[in-house]
Design a protein around this motif. Structure first.
Motif, PDB file in Angstrom:
ATOM      1  N   PRO A  61       1.171  -1.159  -0.185  1.00 36.50           N
ATOM      2  CA  PRO A  61      -0.412  -0.129  -0.284  1.00 36.50           C
ATOM      3  C   PRO A  61       0.743   0.791   0.361  1.00 36.50           C
ATOM      4  CG  PRO A  61      -0.522  -1.784   1.829  1.00 36.50           C
ATOM      5  CD  PRO A  61       0.615  -2.445   1.286  1.00 36.50           C
ATOM      6  N   LEU A  62       0.289   2.275  -0.859  1.00 38.36           N
ATOM      7  CA  LEU A  62       0.946   3.267  -1.044  1.00 38.36           C
ATOM      8  C   LEU A  62       1.138   4.312   0.177  1.00 38.36           C
ATOM      9  CD1 LEU A  62       0.148   4.892  -4.111  1.00 38.36           C
ATOM     10  CD2 LEU A  62       2.417   4.491  -3.613  1.00 38.36           C
ATOM     11  N   ASP A  63       0.772   4.675   1.257  1.00 37.08           N
ATOM     12  CA  ASP A  63       0.561   4.821   2.444  1.00 37.08           C
ATOM     13  C   ASP A  63       1.352   4.441   3.730  1.00 37.08           C
ATOM     14  OD1 ASP A  63      -0.575   2.593   3.202  1.00 37.08           O
ATOM     15  OD2 ASP A  63      -2.253   4.218   4.209  1.00 37.08           O
ATOM     16  N   ASN A  64       2.361   3.155   3.264  1.00 43.53           N
ATOM     17  CA  ASN A  64       3.465   2.849   3.915  1.00 43.53           C
ATOM     18  C   ASN A  64       4.731   3.195   3.995  1.00 43.53           C
ATOM     19  OD1 ASN A  64       4.412   1.074   5.887  1.00 43.53           O
ATOM     20  ND2 ASN A  64       3.854  -0.668   4.806  1.00 43.53           N
ATOM     21  N   PRO A  65       5.550   4.209   4.319  1.00 40.96           N
ATOM     22  CA  PRO A  65       6.769   4.364   3.891  1.00 40.96           C
ATOM     23  C   PRO A  65       7.578   3.418   4.417  1.00 40.96           C
ATOM     24  CG  PRO A  65       6.190   5.015   6.566  1.00 40.96           C
ATOM     25  CD  PRO A  65       5.136   4.123   5.908  1.00 40.96           C
ATOM     26  N   ILE A 228      -3.532   3.063  17.319  1.00 41.66           N
ATOM     27  CA  ILE A 228      -3.307   4.190  15.877  1.00 41.66           C
ATOM     28  C   ILE A 228      -2.431   3.404  15.250  1.00 41.66           C
ATOM     29  CG2 ILE A 228      -4.046   6.794  16.188  1.00 41.66           C
ATOM     30  CD1 ILE A 228      -2.930   6.363  18.529  1.00 41.66           C
ATOM     31  N   ALA A 229      -2.487   4.504  13.837  1.00 42.15           N
ATOM     32  CA  ALA A 229      -0.911   3.713  12.967  1.00 42.15           C
ATOM     33  C   ALA A 229       0.397   5.152  12.675  1.00 42.15           C
ATOM     34  CB  ALA A 229      -1.830   4.311  11.580  1.00 42.15           C
ATOM     35  N   LYS A 230       0.337   4.795  14.327  1.00 45.67           N
ATOM     36  CA  LYS A 230       2.143   5.611  14.783  1.00 45.67           C
ATOM     37  C   LYS A 230       3.128   5.501  13.462  1.00 45.67           C
ATOM     38  CE  LYS A 230       4.873   7.888  17.420  1.00 45.67           C
ATOM     39  NZ  LYS A 230       5.120   9.520  17.417  1.00 45.67           N
ATOM     40  N   SER A 231       3.140   4.304  13.560  1.00 46.82           N
ATOM     41  CA  SER A 231       4.664   3.857  12.514  1.00 46.82           C
ATOM     42  C   SER A 231       3.394   2.684  11.406  1.00 46.82           C
ATOM     43  CB  SER A 231       5.194   2.689  12.467  1.00 46.82           C
ATOM     44  OG  SER A 231       5.873   2.933  11.842  1.00 46.82           O
ATOM     45  N   PRO A 232       2.865   3.608  10.368  1.00 44.66           N
ATOM     46  CA  PRO A 232       2.196   3.259   8.977  1.00 44.66           C
ATOM     47  C   PRO A 232       1.708   1.809   9.159  1.00 44.66           C
ATOM     48  CG  PRO A 232       2.572   5.205   8.927  1.00 44.66           C
ATOM     49  CD  PRO A 232       3.893   4.932   8.811  1.00 44.66           C
ATOM     50  N   GLY A 233       3.408   1.186   8.735  1.00 39.66           N
ATOM     51  CA  GLY A 233       3.224  -0.191   8.619  1.00 39.66           C
ATOM     52  C   GLY A 233       2.843  -1.664  10.104  1.00 39.66           C
ATOM     53  N   MET A 234       2.445  -0.522  11.311  1.00 37.94           N
ATOM     54  CA  MET A 234       2.264  -1.425  12.188  1.00 37.94           C
ATOM     55  C   MET A 234       0.302  -1.222  11.474  1.00 37.94           C
ATOM     56  SD  MET A 234       3.114   0.525  15.303  1.00 37.94           S
ATOM     57  CE  MET A 234       4.460   0.309  15.955  1.00 37.94           C
TER      58      MET A 234
END
Ligand code: TXA
Ligand code: MG
Length: 346
Positions: A61-65, A228-234
């Motif tokens: 997913p593009l929102d995972n840095p 909450i999506a603190k680190s987006p990958g989580m």
């Protein structure tokens, strides 16, 4: 797409071979390469078009840095700004090595790298092939783990081949990765700093350098949704094998008897039950038992491989022994907890 597989000596990387891979990076292609943690899928960190190909190949997913890999500490000052003193101390102590630092990003970092966040993840790996590749490419390299989204991170080139052959330009085979679990991720944009992902650089080691470290980890399965999506990958479902994993934590003796009870229960339901153990002498009466190792560094190295092995067998259920939450044990337990569908405290 034709994928070129290049075998490179991890101790003494052959320059002409590195150059072939570096030319691909320079021309906007995608190269899988070993790091000391797991294999990464690399592209030029300053080329958004190239980076897009990584997301496509992985199905990410593009929102995972992504993490930016550098070969020289100086690059941190180009890629990040407002760098705290603590960052310098950590870089001196743990780089090159398996520690990723989250810092405020500078303007040169493309949005696609950070998924629109103001921060950027940076690490200086210790693997020689990785370092030479970054150097020859003449650019920082972004690299997520080189697996399909939803699969375990690859510790051998053959797993990269399984997942990505035909989808990327080059796969460098540099043998088995040393550590086997992804890098420790530490967010230095918060005060105190926050541990987002435990790894080989342990919480205890970080606490020697930093006065305080906040821990932001999933300890129980049911907490996953609350985070909450603190680190987006989580926020993404972590890898779990086709078989469901039940993790049993607690004192060794209780754990063992609980595991055998569970095996018996599920055997009665005619399930095929595998057990993952960390003790050589364990002798469970079940269909298949896989021994990972008895010390943390061996367990870490074997964990993702064992997940993939279980996937190949027709096991309905895997019952896994937990380990102590200390040192590298925290990273092992983090990956196990995320992969489990149920955690039992014996
Ligand atoms: O060991 C490793 O770190 C491997 C090797 C290849 O270097 N790479 C790796 O990348 O594990 P990846 O993409 O699988 O995991 C990176 C993690 C993700 O959970 C992502 O959400 C987080 O780092 N991350 C990246 N940039 C971030 C940022 N700016 N803020 C918070 N989390 C970030
Ligand atoms: Mg990954």
């Amino acid at each position: 797409m034709q994928t070129k597989i290049i075998k490179i000596n991890p101790i003494n990387p052959e320059k002409p071979k590195i150059k072939i891979a570096a030319n691909i990076i320079k021309s906007g292609g995608v190269v899988a390469f070993p790091t000391e943690t797991v294999y990464g899928l690399g592209a030029n960190a300053l080329n958004p078009e190239a980076i897009k190909k990584i997301f496509e190949a992985k199905g990410r997913p593009l929102d995972n840095p992504l993490i930016v890999h550098i070969n020289d500490k100086k690059d941190v000052y180009r890629l990040a700004k407002q760098i705290p003193k603590s960052a310098e101390k950590l870089m001196d102590k743990f780089w090159p090595g398996p520690l990723t630092l989250i810092l405020n990003k500078s303007k040169i970092v493309p949005e696609i790298v950070t998924a629109g966040l103001d921060s950027v993840a940076i690490r200086l790996p210790s693997n020689k092939i990785a370092l030479e590749l970054i150097k020859e490419s003449n650019a920082p390299i972004v690299a997520p783990s080189a697996n399909l989204s939803g699969k375990p991170s690859p510790t051998l080139a053959k797993y990269v081949i399984q997942d990505l052959l035909g989808k990327i330009n080059v796969i460098i085979d540099g043998g088995e990765t040393e550590i086997g679990l992804e890098s420790t991720v530490l967010d230095l944009t918060t005060n105190p700093p926050t541990l987002l992902r435990p790894g080989k650089v342990s919480l205890e080691e970080l606490r020697i350098v930093l006065k305080k470290v906040e821990v932001y980890l999933i300890t129980k399965r049911k907490k996953v949704k609350k985070i909450i999506a603190k680190s987006p990958g989580m926020k993404y479902q972590h890898y779990s094998p086709d078989a469901r994993i039940i993790l049993v934590e607690g004192k060794p003796k209780q754990v063992k008897s609980r595991i055998q009870e569970l095996v018996n229960k599920y055997k009665k339901e005619r399930k095929v039950v595998g057990v993952m153990t960390m003790n050589k002498d364990d002798n469970y009466k079940t269909d298949t038992t896989k021994f990972l190792g008895s010390d943390f560094s061996i367990i870490a190295k074997n964990l993702f491989k064992t997940f993939r092995d279980f996937d190949k067998e027709k096991v309905d259920l895997i019952i896994a022994e937990g380990v102590d939450d200390k040192g590298l044990g925290l990273a092992i337990m983090n990956r196990l907890r995320k992969a489990s569908y149920k955690i039992i405290h014996a």
